[in-house]
Design a protein around this motif. Sequence first.
Motif, short mmCIF file in Angstrom:
data_model
loop_
_atom_site.label_atom_id
_atom_site.label_comp_id
_atom_site.label_asym_id
_atom_site.label_seq_id
_atom_site.Cartn_x
_atom_site.Cartn_y
_atom_site.Cartn_z
N GLU A 169 0.83 -1.21 0.00
CA GLU A 169 0.00 0.00 0.00
C GLU A 169 0.87 1.26 0.00
N GLN A 170 1.95 1.25 0.80
CA GLN A 170 2.86 2.39 0.83
C GLN A 170 3.57 2.55 -0.51
N TRP A 171 3.95 1.42 -1.09
CA TRP A 171 4.61 1.48 -2.41
C TRP A 171 3.67 2.09 -3.44
N LEU A 172 2.40 1.67 -3.45
CA LEU A 172 1.44 2.16 -4.43
C LEU A 172 1.20 3.66 -4.26
N ALA A 173 1.11 4.12 -3.03
CA ALA A 173 0.91 5.55 -2.79
C ALA A 173 2.09 6.36 -3.33
N ALA A 174 3.30 5.87 -3.06
CA ALA A 174 4.50 6.57 -3.54
C ALA A 174 4.60 6.49 -5.06
N ARG A 175 4.18 5.35 -5.61
CA ARG A 175 4.24 5.18 -7.07
C ARG A 175 3.27 6.13 -7.77
N LEU A 212 4.75 9.56 -7.81
CA LEU A 212 5.78 9.65 -8.84
C LEU A 212 5.16 9.70 -10.23
N LEU A 213 4.06 8.96 -10.44
CA LEU A 213 3.41 8.92 -11.75
C LEU A 213 2.97 10.32 -12.19
N LEU A 214 2.51 11.12 -11.27
CA LEU A 214 2.11 12.49 -11.61
C LEU A 214 3.31 13.26 -12.16
N LYS A 215 4.48 13.08 -11.55
CA LYS A 215 5.67 13.78 -12.01
C LYS A 215 6.15 13.22 -13.35
N GLU A 216 6.01 11.90 -13.54
CA GLU A 216 6.39 11.30 -14.81
C GLU A 216 5.51 11.80 -15.94
#
Length: 264
Positions: free
Chosen positions: A10-16, A19-23
């Motif tokens: 869950e923490q990984w998905l939130a961080a991902r 990051l996706l917004l910045k990508e």
Amino acid sequence: MTMHRVGTREQWLAARLELLLKEKELTRRSDAIAQQRQALPWVRIDKEYRFETDNGSALLIDLFKGRSQLLVYHFMFGPEYRAGCPSCSAIADGFNGTVVHLENHDVAFTAVSRAPLVKLQAFKQRMGWSFDWASSSAGDFNGDFSVWFTEDQQREGDIVYNYRREPPAAAITAETVPEGQLRESQAPVALMALMTGTDVATYTRDRPGLSAFVLEDGCVYHTYSSYSRGVDSIWAMYQWLDRAPRGRNEHGIWWRLNDEYGQR
């Protein structure tokens, strides 16, 4: 035990997702820059550049091979080199699979170097490449497109590369690394010079880059050139490494010609 931050799925998905917004922002910015690149004014080429190719002597217009666009990779391989620049060679390892798609999208491709054609052909065979590679030999093409400089320019600070003037290279000498002493800790430029069989001064008079041209109404125009780190985006291995867990993870010059890994 790993020193890297560890978390739940869950923490990984939130961080991902963050990051996706910045990508996505980077992708949109890259698209906008590509449009700005394509909107640059065209400069007509009136000089008659001549090249030696596998099919004989050719003019710049001949390199289009019937297409309306031409991409040129300025490959560091001077007449004195015994082998191509290892960085240019690592980039070129990705050309073969790309060229067929470019050619079927109205874009011709060739690498261009100053070394004699026979040297380029031998190295191309050694590396297992099939893309077009032309010799500009003693012509003005490399000098006019800022990827080759004379000893006088090097000594007097008259080199303009990557749109910036370089200081006089008084400190650049015929420094060489003794055969059999290639070490990661040595100066990167000296290592690269050794890999090409030259000294530092000779090696650095040739430079890497890429240029684009268009053919319209029988006239050739120069549309774009990029140098130095500007060719990073076509260096395929780095695009993969940037997505690997430890990134580029570099400590000096680690890459080699594709048939030399494990030899040093």
